[in-house]
Design a protein around this motif. Sequence first.
Motif, mmCIF file in Angstrom:
data_model
loop_
_atom_site.group_PDB
_atom_site.id
_atom_site.type_symbol
_atom_site.label_atom_id
_atom_site.label_comp_id
_atom_site.label_asym_id
_atom_site.label_seq_id
_atom_site.Cartn_x
_atom_site.Cartn_y
_atom_site.Cartn_z
ATOM 1 N N ASP A 174 8.616 19.585 19.515
ATOM 2 C CA ASP A 174 8.513 18.121 19.442
ATOM 3 C C ASP A 174 8.610 17.641 17.999
ATOM 4 O O ASP A 174 9.339 16.690 17.686
ATOM 5 C CB ASP A 174 7.179 17.645 20.023
ATOM 6 C CG ASP A 174 7.040 17.870 21.518
ATOM 7 O OD1 ASP A 174 8.060 17.875 22.221
ATOM 8 O OD2 ASP A 174 5.890 18.052 21.958
ATOM 9 N N VAL A 175 7.846 18.297 17.123
ATOM 10 C CA VAL A 175 7.835 17.902 15.715
ATOM 11 C C VAL A 175 9.221 18.075 15.107
ATOM 12 O O VAL A 175 9.698 17.224 14.345
ATOM 13 C CB VAL A 175 6.781 18.700 14.929
ATOM 14 C CG1 VAL A 175 6.878 18.388 13.434
ATOM 15 C CG2 VAL A 175 5.377 18.378 15.444
ATOM 16 N N GLU A 218 1.979 17.268 12.716
ATOM 17 C CA GLU A 218 2.940 16.243 13.128
ATOM 18 C C GLU A 218 3.185 15.240 12.005
ATOM 19 O O GLU A 218 4.343 14.950 11.649
ATOM 20 C CB GLU A 218 2.422 15.534 14.375
ATOM 21 C CG GLU A 218 3.375 14.489 14.919
ATOM 22 C CD GLU A 218 2.887 13.887 16.228
ATOM 23 O OE1 GLU A 218 3.399 12.806 16.603
ATOM 24 O OE2 GLU A 218 2.000 14.485 16.875
ATOM 25 N N LEU A 219 2.117 14.719 11.411
ATOM 26 C CA LEU A 219 2.280 13.738 10.341
ATOM 27 C C LEU A 219 3.007 14.336 9.139
ATOM 28 O O LEU A 219 3.897 13.719 8.553
ATOM 29 C CB LEU A 219 0.918 13.195 9.910
ATOM 30 C CG LEU A 219 0.223 12.238 10.876
ATOM 31 C CD1 LEU A 219 -1.172 11.911 10.382
ATOM 32 C CD2 LEU A 219 1.029 10.950 11.044
ATOM 33 N N LEU A 220 2.615 15.538 8.779
ATOM 34 C CA LEU A 220 3.252 16.180 7.624
ATOM 35 C C LEU A 220 4.693 16.547 7.925
ATOM 36 O O LEU A 220 5.544 16.557 7.025
ATOM 37 C CB LEU A 220 2.449 17.408 7.201
ATOM 38 C CG LEU A 220 1.033 17.102 6.686
ATOM 39 C CD1 LEU A 220 0.293 18.401 6.356
ATOM 40 C CD2 LEU A 220 1.064 16.194 5.468
ATOM 41 N N GLU A 258 -9.788 11.361 5.178
ATOM 42 C CA GLU A 258 -8.582 10.591 5.444
ATOM 43 C C GLU A 258 -7.775 10.397 4.162
ATOM 44 O O GLU A 258 -6.538 10.451 4.180
ATOM 45 C CB GLU A 258 -8.954 9.232 6.041
ATOM 46 C CG GLU A 258 -7.811 8.512 6.700
ATOM 47 C CD GLU A 258 -7.357 9.168 7.987
ATOM 48 O OE1 GLU A 258 -6.411 8.638 8.600
ATOM 49 O OE2 GLU A 258 -7.916 10.204 8.407
ATOM 50 N N HIS A 259 -8.465 10.196 3.048
ATOM 51 C CA HIS A 259 -7.724 10.075 1.793
ATOM 52 C C HIS A 259 -7.100 11.409 1.414
ATOM 53 O O HIS A 259 -5.986 11.444 0.865
ATOM 54 C CB HIS A 259 -8.614 9.562 0.659
ATOM 55 C CG HIS A 259 -7.810 9.036 -0.490
ATOM 56 N ND1 HIS A 259 -7.256 9.860 -1.448
ATOM 57 C CD2 HIS A 259 -7.429 7.764 -0.812
ATOM 58 C CE1 HIS A 259 -6.591 9.134 -2.309
ATOM 59 N NE2 HIS A 259 -6.677 7.853 -1.956
ATOM 60 N N ASP A 260 -7.790 12.509 1.698
ATOM 61 C CA ASP A 260 -7.190 13.825 1.455
ATOM 62 C C ASP A 260 -5.893 13.967 2.255
ATOM 63 O O ASP A 260 -4.912 14.541 1.769
ATOM 64 C CB ASP A 260 -8.162 14.942 1.849
ATOM 65 C CG ASP A 260 -9.341 15.064 0.894
ATOM 66 O OD1 ASP A 260 -9.249 14.535 -0.236
ATOM 67 O OD2 ASP A 260 -10.345 15.690 1.276
ATOM 68 N N ARG A 261 -5.886 13.438 3.478
ATOM 69 C CA ARG A 261 -4.670 13.479 4.308
ATOM 70 C C ARG A 261 -3.560 12.640 3.665
ATOM 71 O O ARG A 261 -2.388 13.037 3.658
ATOM 72 C CB ARG A 261 -4.999 12.975 5.709
ATOM 73 C CG ARG A 261 -3.850 13.039 6.691
ATOM 74 C CD ARG A 261 -4.288 12.655 8.100
ATOM 75 N NE ARG A 261 -5.125 13.700 8.685
ATOM 76 C CZ ARG A 261 -6.437 13.599 8.858
ATOM 77 N NH1 ARG A 261 -7.087 12.506 8.465
ATOM 78 N NH2 ARG A 261 -7.123 14.584 9.400
ATOM 79 N N ILE A 262 -3.929 11.481 3.145
ATOM 80 C CA ILE A 262 -2.961 10.635 2.445
ATOM 81 C C ILE A 262 -2.341 11.383 1.271
ATOM 82 O O ILE A 262 -1.125 11.347 1.047
ATOM 83 C CB ILE A 262 -3.651 9.333 1.982
ATOM 84 C CG1 ILE A 262 -3.901 8.422 3.187
ATOM 85 C CG2 ILE A 262 -2.842 8.608 0.914
ATOM 86 C CD1 ILE A 262 -4.810 7.243 2.893
ATOM 87 N N VAL A 263 -3.171 12.082 0.522
ATOM 88 C CA VAL A 263 -2.681 12.855 -0.622
ATOM 89 C C VAL A 263 -1.713 13.944 -0.154
ATOM 90 O O VAL A 263 -0.654 14.161 -0.759
ATOM 91 C CB VAL A 263 -3.863 13.461 -1.406
ATOM 92 C CG1 VAL A 263 -3.372 14.496 -2.416
ATOM 93 C CG2 VAL A 263 -4.644 12.356 -2.107
ATOM 94 N N LYS A 264 -2.045 14.626 0.928
ATOM 95 C CA LYS A 264 -1.157 15.671 1.453
ATOM 96 C C LYS A 264 0.194 15.102 1.854
ATOM 97 O O LYS A 264 1.239 15.704 1.599
ATOM 98 C CB LYS A 264 -1.808 16.361 2.659
ATOM 99 C CG LYS A 264 -2.987 17.251 2.343
ATOM 100 C CD LYS A 264 -3.568 17.838 3.630
ATOM 101 C CE LYS A 264 -4.820 18.648 3.373
ATOM 102 N NZ LYS A 264 -5.439 19.146 4.639
ATOM 103 N N ILE A 265 0.159 13.937 2.498
ATOM 104 C CA ILE A 265 1.413 13.303 2.911
ATOM 105 C C ILE A 265 2.269 12.973 1.692
ATOM 106 O O ILE A 265 3.481 13.218 1.669
ATOM 107 C CB ILE A 265 1.120 12.028 3.736
ATOM 108 C CG1 ILE A 265 0.507 12.401 5.082
ATOM 109 C CG2 ILE A 265 2.389 11.203 3.934
ATOM 110 C CD1 ILE A 265 -0.032 11.212 5.868
ATOM 111 N N ILE A 268 3.694 16.321 0.165
ATOM 112 C CA ILE A 268 4.760 17.016 0.892
ATOM 113 C C ILE A 268 6.030 16.176 0.981
ATOM 114 O O ILE A 268 7.130 16.715 1.046
ATOM 115 C CB ILE A 268 4.285 17.444 2.301
ATOM 116 C CG1 ILE A 268 5.198 18.545 2.842
ATOM 117 C CG2 ILE A 268 4.233 16.263 3.253
ATOM 118 C CD1 ILE A 268 4.646 19.267 4.039
ATOM 119 N N SER A 269 5.879 14.846 0.959
ATOM 120 C CA SER A 269 7.070 13.991 1.024
ATOM 121 C C SER A 269 7.720 13.824 -0.333
ATOM 122 O O SER A 269 8.940 13.664 -0.428
ATOM 123 C CB SER A 269 6.717 12.619 1.593
ATOM 124 O OG SER A 269 5.955 11.859 0.671
#
Length: 590
Positions: A174-175, A218-220, A258-265, A268-269
């Motif tokens: 799917d991803v 999925e997000l990443l 959640e901010h850690d997730r923002i940083v990861k995004i 990686i982008s």
Amino acid sequence: MYDMIIRGGTVIDGTGAAGYAADVAIKDGLIVKVGTVSGAAREEIDAGGAIVTPGFIDVHTHYDGQFLWDDRLDPSFSHGVTTAIGGNCGVGFAPVLPEHKQALIELMEGVEEIPGIVLDEGLDWDWKTFPDYLDRLAAREYTMDVACHIAHAPLRVFVMGDRAINHEAATADDVAQMATLVREAMDAGAVGFSGARLLEHLSSTGAHVPGTFADDDELLGMAKAMGETGKGTFQIIPLGGVGASLFDEAGREARLAEHDRIVKIAEISGRPLTYSLVQFNSDEEDWKMMIDESERAVANGLPIAPQVGARSVGALTTLDGNHIFMLRPSYVAVADLPLTERLVALRDPARRAAILGEKSDPAVVAANPQLGSFIEMLTGRIGGIFPMSLPLDYEPGPEDRLEVLAKAAGVPMEAYLYDHYTKGDGTNVCASHMLNFIGGGLDGSYNMMSREITASGLADGGAHMKMICDASMPTFMLSFWARDRTRGPTLPLEHVVKKLSLKNAELYGMHDRGQIAPGKRADINVINFEKLSLHMPHISHDLPKGSPRMLQGSTGYLATLVAGVVTRRNDAETGARPGRLVRSKLALAA
């Protein structure tokens, strides 16, 4: 010969630098000279006593449907916007299969409060893929340029079908399929990818938005796919909420995670990321924690911009829109009458007494649970409602609260509010200020806007049509923050203009606009800053099927230009439609 010369204005160029007196010469849709301009032009604009700014870039709209039936794009058009970006918050209309059209309508109807009947009537669904959708936009002409993200929810439903709607975890396959479609969308000209994790975002059926609970893989995966194209901005609403439970110790940890997730995004982008940020009543300092974290990330080289609003997040209520009486049986009985006839019925003493003595009809609430919850919330906050009057004040004092006014008049609050709505021609408006209004003021917005890292957004043009008109944000920001505020400090005019123009242009890689400088697009506002003002919001029944929406006009725009063409002159449209679809391009990179 130049096509146009704007003479004698004070140029606020969008960089944050101090304003200066200069002429601006335009040819072939571009600014060619700024300074003392001699020679002739086919047309001149006398900007003496006025400010000359870049056109404003609204990075947060929900015109995804409106792009297909409306070429004017109000309310944004009335407030100096020359570029509008749609497809925000993870919701949109492409890609789509025929069997999922209704689900996407229900998402937009619930999340952004765009009436389903409007979307059903206004959309012909003559597309399947996101590139198809962009091609439809490219065939149209507008008062401003338009652009669009590819949104997570329709993408997830397109690939996963009912599994997406049921919030099943995406498989690796799917991803991979979603990533392929993201790359395809970016190659076709999407300006980014949008997602949302806000629990309060529900479809009109009460279901959470597909993608709300998506895992990091999925997000990443989407972030990596977007980044591989070398262009685009990742827009997201992070996990958050208005309830106090979010901000206990565990809730604070969740926000930091959640901010850690923002940083990861962002990592990686390798692309810019913008996320929505407001001041919650349940934790006045959450915004500061998030901005501090973002500043640390920026210091480490990550292009992250918290996206903040310039005024409170709340609701406007009026008799022809939403109000606390609208689901009560004796009101429902006359609700479909034209406003003038409804006013006659509502002024009848017997009906007035009946409505004031009733509660919302449980059957009507059961059929409209989200509206019922909204009305219940407004009713519980009735004392904090503020009747609005001209000149508009978006930072009213405690003396303007309904409970104070009703007490002074010696009547119950509901009776005072009812009589306010039914006075005159029945168009009186009230405001309920919720988020970004801690302690009865806008110091939170001031503090967030003061930070260099933040971007101006969250205007939601095209959404919440009967409840807000925050697309008037540019006019408000200029007149209130740079001129009129009395209950606290103001912001420099140059700072406000930068937030509305160059900051947002750079965030989305649109380096051809957002600044008054030679070689830039001639997207320009000429503004009588001293007279700039907002009109009273009002309901207009001009959507497909005659559905209502809130509009708000302005005074003070001497001219708005898009690619050198005057679209608005002396606060009236010219009829010109020079705006086109903006497709992301590597060539726009700095």
